[in-house]
Motif scaffolding. Structure first.
Motif, PDB file in Angstrom:
ATOM      1  N   ALA A 233     -81.549  25.019 -56.047  1.00  0.00           N
ATOM      2  CA  ALA A 233     -81.461  23.985 -57.085  1.00  0.00           C
ATOM      3  C   ALA A 233     -80.321  22.999 -56.859  1.00  0.00           C
ATOM      4  CB  ALA A 233     -81.296  24.655 -58.452  1.00  0.00           C
ATOM      5  N   SER A 234     -79.695  23.057 -55.683  1.00  0.00           N
ATOM      6  CA  SER A 234     -78.535  22.187 -55.415  1.00  0.00           C
ATOM      7  C   SER A 234     -77.569  22.227 -56.595  1.00  0.00           C
ATOM      8  CB  SER A 234     -78.996  20.741 -55.163  1.00  0.00           C
ATOM      9  OG  SER A 234     -79.866  20.676 -54.060  1.00  0.00           O
ATOM     10  N   ALA A 235     -77.328  23.448 -57.077  1.00  0.00           N
ATOM     11  CA  ALA A 235     -76.621  23.644 -58.346  1.00  0.00           C
ATOM     12  C   ALA A 235     -75.146  23.284 -58.279  1.00  0.00           C
ATOM     13  CB  ALA A 235     -76.768  25.098 -58.778  1.00  0.00           C
ATOM     14  N   ARG A 236     -74.613  22.909 -59.443  1.00  0.00           N
ATOM     15  CA  ARG A 236     -73.178  22.756 -59.647  1.00  0.00           C
ATOM     16  C   ARG A 236     -72.691  24.105 -60.163  1.00  0.00           C
ATOM     17  NH1 ARG A 236     -75.361  18.898 -57.110  1.00  0.00           N
ATOM     18  NH2 ARG A 236     -74.561  16.790 -57.491  1.00  0.00           N
ATOM     19  N   LEU A 237     -71.776  24.707 -59.443  1.00  0.00           N
ATOM     20  CA  LEU A 237     -71.402  26.086 -59.735  1.00  0.00           C
ATOM     21  C   LEU A 237     -69.948  26.197 -60.180  1.00  0.00           C
ATOM     22  CD1 LEU A 237     -73.146  27.677 -56.644  1.00  0.00           C
ATOM     23  CD2 LEU A 237     -73.943  27.795 -59.005  1.00  0.00           C
ATOM     24  N   ILE A 238     -69.764  26.900 -61.296  1.00  0.00           N
ATOM     25  CA  ILE A 238     -68.426  27.216 -61.798  1.00  0.00           C
ATOM     26  C   ILE A 238     -68.239  28.723 -61.607  1.00  0.00           C
ATOM     27  CG2 ILE A 238     -66.881  27.162 -63.781  1.00  0.00           C
ATOM     28  CD1 ILE A 238     -68.920  25.050 -64.969  1.00  0.00           C
ATOM     29  N   LEU A 239     -67.389  29.082 -60.675  1.00  0.00           N
ATOM     30  CA  LEU A 239     -67.174  30.491 -60.357  1.00  0.00           C
ATOM     31  C   LEU A 239     -65.790  30.902 -60.833  1.00  0.00           C
ATOM     32  CD1 LEU A 239     -68.568  30.456 -56.703  1.00  0.00           C
ATOM     33  CD2 LEU A 239     -69.823  30.751 -58.847  1.00  0.00           C
ATOM     34  N   THR A 240     -65.714  32.092 -61.391  1.00  0.00           N
ATOM     35  CA  THR A 240     -64.423  32.559 -61.894  1.00  0.00           C
ATOM     36  C   THR A 240     -64.234  34.034 -61.614  1.00  0.00           C
ATOM     37  OG1 THR A 240     -62.996  32.673 -63.841  1.00  0.00           O
ATOM     38  CG2 THR A 240     -65.329  33.092 -64.196  1.00  0.00           C
ATOM     39  N   GLY A 241     -62.989  34.430 -61.570  1.00  0.00           N
ATOM     40  CA  GLY A 241     -62.599  35.821 -61.374  1.00  0.00           C
ATOM     41  C   GLY A 241     -61.106  35.924 -61.577  1.00  0.00           C
ATOM     42  N   ARG A 242     -60.588  37.151 -61.592  1.00  0.00           N
ATOM     43  CA  ARG A 242     -59.148  37.314 -61.803  1.00  0.00           C
ATOM     44  C   ARG A 242     -58.342  37.129 -60.520  1.00  0.00           C
ATOM     45  NH1 ARG A 242     -58.488  42.709 -65.356  1.00  0.00           N
ATOM     46  NH2 ARG A 242     -59.938  43.494 -63.783  1.00  0.00           N
ATOM     47  N   THR A 243     -59.000  37.220 -59.357  1.00  0.00           N
ATOM     48  CA  THR A 243     -58.311  37.042 -58.078  1.00  0.00           C
ATOM     49  C   THR A 243     -57.868  35.600 -57.899  1.00  0.00           C
ATOM     50  OG1 THR A 243     -59.700  38.778 -57.127  1.00  0.00           O
ATOM     51  CG2 THR A 243     -58.519  37.360 -55.585  1.00  0.00           C
ATOM     52  N   LYS A 244     -56.643  35.429 -57.432  1.00  0.00           N
ATOM     53  CA  LYS A 244     -56.150  34.081 -57.156  1.00  0.00           C
ATOM     54  C   LYS A 244     -56.903  33.508 -55.955  1.00  0.00           C
ATOM     55  CE  LYS A 244     -52.987  34.197 -60.361  1.00  0.00           C
ATOM     56  NZ  LYS A 244     -53.111  33.355 -61.582  1.00  0.00           N
ATOM     57  N   GLU A 245     -57.100  32.177 -55.958  1.00  0.00           N
ATOM     58  CA  GLU A 245     -57.830  31.546 -54.861  1.00  0.00           C
ATOM     59  C   GLU A 245     -57.098  31.785 -53.541  1.00  0.00           C
ATOM     60  OE1 GLU A 245     -59.638  27.185 -53.575  1.00  0.00           O
ATOM     61  OE2 GLU A 245     -59.141  27.604 -55.668  1.00  0.00           O
ATOM     62  N   ASN A 246     -57.860  32.185 -52.513  1.00  0.00           N
ATOM     63  CA  ASN A 246     -57.304  32.468 -51.196  1.00  0.00           C
ATOM     64  C   ASN A 246     -58.222  31.903 -50.122  1.00  0.00           C
ATOM     65  OD1 ASN A 246     -59.480  34.331 -51.021  1.00  0.00           O
ATOM     66  ND2 ASN A 246     -58.205  35.942 -51.925  1.00  0.00           N
ATOM     67  N   ASP A 247     -57.905  32.172 -48.857  1.00  0.00           N
ATOM     68  CA  ASP A 247     -58.689  31.616 -47.754  1.00  0.00           C
ATOM     69  C   ASP A 247     -60.132  32.109 -47.777  1.00  0.00           C
ATOM     70  OD1 ASP A 247     -56.507  30.219 -46.882  1.00  0.00           O
ATOM     71  OD2 ASP A 247     -55.921  31.687 -45.354  1.00  0.00           O
ATOM     72  N   SER A 248     -60.330  33.381 -48.125  1.00  0.00           N
ATOM     73  CA  SER A 248     -61.691  33.926 -48.181  1.00  0.00           C
ATOM     74  C   SER A 248     -62.526  33.194 -49.230  1.00  0.00           C
ATOM     75  CB  SER A 248     -61.638  35.422 -48.512  1.00  0.00           C
ATOM     76  OG  SER A 248     -62.926  35.946 -48.712  1.00  0.00           O
TER      77      SER A 248
END
Length: 656
Positions: A233-248
């Motif tokens: 769907a060529s979606a706009r995605l809002i992803l969340t989690g408790r992990t801080k953003e990193n290289d992975s």
């Protein structure tokens, strides 16, 4: 894969009347955790416990305790003996209060009560048509307790007409085959029971370039669905989690862009209301609106109830309770196409070692049932996502339960089947359909044979069974009772030492086994050995009680010596297989397949998966792989069910 198919199911409320009993319950055997003055007249001779600031013994029948202090439950049960427990403390306005008076307090209750036999009913007598999810979650916790301890039988009981409460409770207390989830409404008795669901259309209903929020979006199933939405769907995605953003995480976001989507990641603790508001403000500033939500966040901290702590619950519960309530509340003004909760079969069936996790998923299932437009899906093992199993384990799962790992396209179909069928609670298993139906207790799809056909088949089977030659256990060499006890003690001692990674010389046969820090994995290793080697089934939790190696041997000698001596060939047993079945003690029916997870620290949404135990594989080590099907088919459904419970067959129903 052509021989495999999906079986869809849910737990629905079904009417199930219960006959009245003339037998009266002795009130002196009842311990009532009372809220207000409910049932004061009816239970004038019962022991009453009320909520107080600290432990207080008013008289021999009246106590007060603080529900947040585990030591006060222990003190209470040093003073009180009770055969029946009625727990009516799940009241409160704030969710934190409700959790303290439901899952937290029930943990302290079970730990204090563990060595005592009891019939336990969690009561909801508020007179409302639906119970709060904080109460309903106790059904999952109670099912787990029953798996870990055969001393307890648990039910949740909601009564809308409180005038009939005591009469209803008396009948329920006397029911031998107690139902797990019960409610009385409009003069009728209802229980939650499993039912197969006809496969609805699996047509996808996605908005091109729609905006979708996925909690726990960087781990397991969350990311699988992120990829699916980006590609389809060529979606706009809002992803969340408790992990801080990193290289992975950055690499994963880049991959989603390459698939055709646009994605952002925002580190957030959804269990905190203020953080949830700030997070959504940022997300909506970027994408303006949200079309759908997938709530897949979650962690686990597995261990037996006896070793569970408040800290474990603090890790497991927030994302699936406070986090769910917060995100749902803040998105009420959004016109969502769907709000889907990724739940687990632990909530439906319970699961050894997952008291808190079972509660949390049962909480989510109840939340979905009570909120329009919210759907809860109980997932099985996925081939591409979440925890993986090796080929041998998967083969065992197929032979024992009919299940195999589900491929991603089949999982996506199940997702849309749940939404298109508008099932608030929805479960799926994948594999050999009729075997799965049998293990789940579902009726077969084909037409039922006539009574005459059934009788004919039964008579033929009986004749065949009687004509089977007698089986004999070969006599090997003469062994004394002391020789057998010594050999058995050495073998179990070696397993204990191996499980604890210590030398066997360090194991004192008079010391309590649990004093060495034995955990669920180690205890299960020992009970697997006893089952496989001697066909003895005992609960792993038994090893976490005040039991030494010597006292364990004495217990086995007292209750299972025939099976042990037969293994060593000391006695010659001659009997037909039909006689053998008749002489076997009846085994309790078991819940459908449950999850098994290696003991591990709670994992983040990215979650590194622990290695799976190889102990399970010993089950079939003396049977060639080609003969597994035949070996399993010789067992009755109850025998297979018992084997599944004792060996904790690995079924990963939650992939986070």
């Amino acid at each position: 894969m052509s021989n495999y198919e999906s079986v869809y199911f849910s737990f629905d409320w079904q009417e199930k009347p219960l006959g009245k009993s003339d037998k009266k319950i002795k009130q002196s055997e009842i311990l009532f955790f009372q809220q207000g003055e409910e049932l004061s007249k009816e239970l004038s001779e019962a022991t009453i416990v009320k909520i107080g600031k600290t432990y207080k013994k008013i008289d021999k029948r009246h106590f007060e305790i603080n529900p947040t202090k585990p030591e006060e439950y222990e003190k209470l049960f040093q003073e009180v003996e009770a055969k029946y427990l009625l727990y009516n403390w799940c009241y409160g306005i704030k969710l934190s209060t409700l959790l303290n008076r439901s899952v937290y307090s029930s943990l302290y209750l079970f730990k204090a009560l563990y060595k005592k036999e009891a019939r336990i009913i969690f009561l909801d007598m508020k007179g409302e048509e639906t119970s709060h999810p904080a109460f309903s979650g106790l059904s999952g916790a109670g099912k787990t307790i029953e798996m870990e301890s055969r001393r307890h039988k648990c039910s949740t009981l909601a009564i809308s007409d409180t005038k009939e409460a005591w009469s209803i409770i008396q009948n329920e207390l006397q029911e031998k085959k107690a139902d797990a989830e019960i409610k009385y409404q409009n003069g009728k008795r209802w229980v939650r029971a499993i039912a197969e669901k006809v496969s609805p259309k699996t047509e996808a209903k996605l908005k091109n370039k729609g905006t979708y929020l996925i909690t726990g979006g960087m781990g397991g199933l969350g990311y699988i669905f992120a990829e699916y939405l980006a590609k389809e769907a060529s979606a706009r995605l809002i992803l969340t989690g408790r992990t801080k953003e990193n290289d992975s995480i950055k690499e994963k976001l880049k991959k989603l862009e390459e698939l055709g989507g646009k994605a952002i990641y925002i580190s957030t603790d959804l269990a905190k209301e203020k953080e949830t508001k700030v997070f959504l403000e940022k997300a909506l500033k970027k994408f303006k609106k949200i079309d759908g939500v997938i709530h897949s966040a979650g962690v686990n901290a597995d261990n037996f109830v006896l070793k569970k702590s408040k800290e474990d619950l603090n890790q497991v519960l927030p994302s699936k309770t406070h986090g769910l309530v917060n995100i749902h509340k803040e998105l009420k003004k959004q016109k969502l196409d769907f709000f889907v909760l990724f739940s687990s079969g632990a909530g439906c069936f319970g699961n050894t070692g997952q008291f808190d996790y079972s509660y949390a998923n049962a909480f989510m299932d109840a939340f979905a049932e009570q909120n329009e437009g919210v759907y809860s899906i109980n997932w099985p093992l996925w081939r591409e996502g979440g925890m993986q199993v090796d080929q041998e384990t998967e083969k065992l799962m197929e032979n024992m339960m009919g299940t195999v790992a589900m491929d991603t396209p089949t999982g996506i179909d199940a997702f849309w089947a749940a939404l298109n069928g508008e099932y608030s609670n929805f479960g799926v298993m994948f594999g050999r359909a009729e075997k799965m139906r049998s293990r789940l207790g579902l009726e077969k799809k084909e037409e039922i044979s006539s009574a005459a056909e059934k009788a004919g088949k039964a008579e033929k089977a009986e004749k065949t069974e009687k004509n089977k030659p007698a089986k004999q256990t070969k006599k090997t060499k003469a062994l004394s009772e002391e020789d057998i006890k010594k050999d058995l003690s050495e073998k179990i001692g070696e397993l204990v030492a191996k499980a604890l990674d210590v030398d066997i010389s360090e194991i004192d046969s008079e010391a309590e086994i649990n004093s060495y820090g034995l955990d669920l994995h180690g205890a299960t290793t020992i009970t697997d050995f006893l089952d496989h080697q001697y066909t003895i089934q005992i609960s792993p939790n038994l090893l976490l009680q005040d039991l030494s190696l010597n006292s364990l041997i004495e217990l086995l000698q007292e209750n299972h010596w025939q099976e042990i001596t037969e293994h060593y060939g000391v006695t010659l047993v001659t009997e037909t297989s039909s006689e053998k079945k008749e002489n076997k003690p009846e085994k309790p029916s078991v819940s459908p397949p449950v999850e098994y997870k290696e003991m591990e620290e709670p994992k983040s949404e990215e979650g590194e998966k622990p290695p799976l135990s190889s102990e399970l594989h010993k089950l079939m080590e003396e049977t060639p792989e080609d003969d597994w099907d035949a070996a399993i088919e010789e067992l009755s459904q109850d025998e297979v069910g018992q084997l599944i419970e004792e060996l904790k067959i690995i079924v990963e129903l939650e992939n986070v």
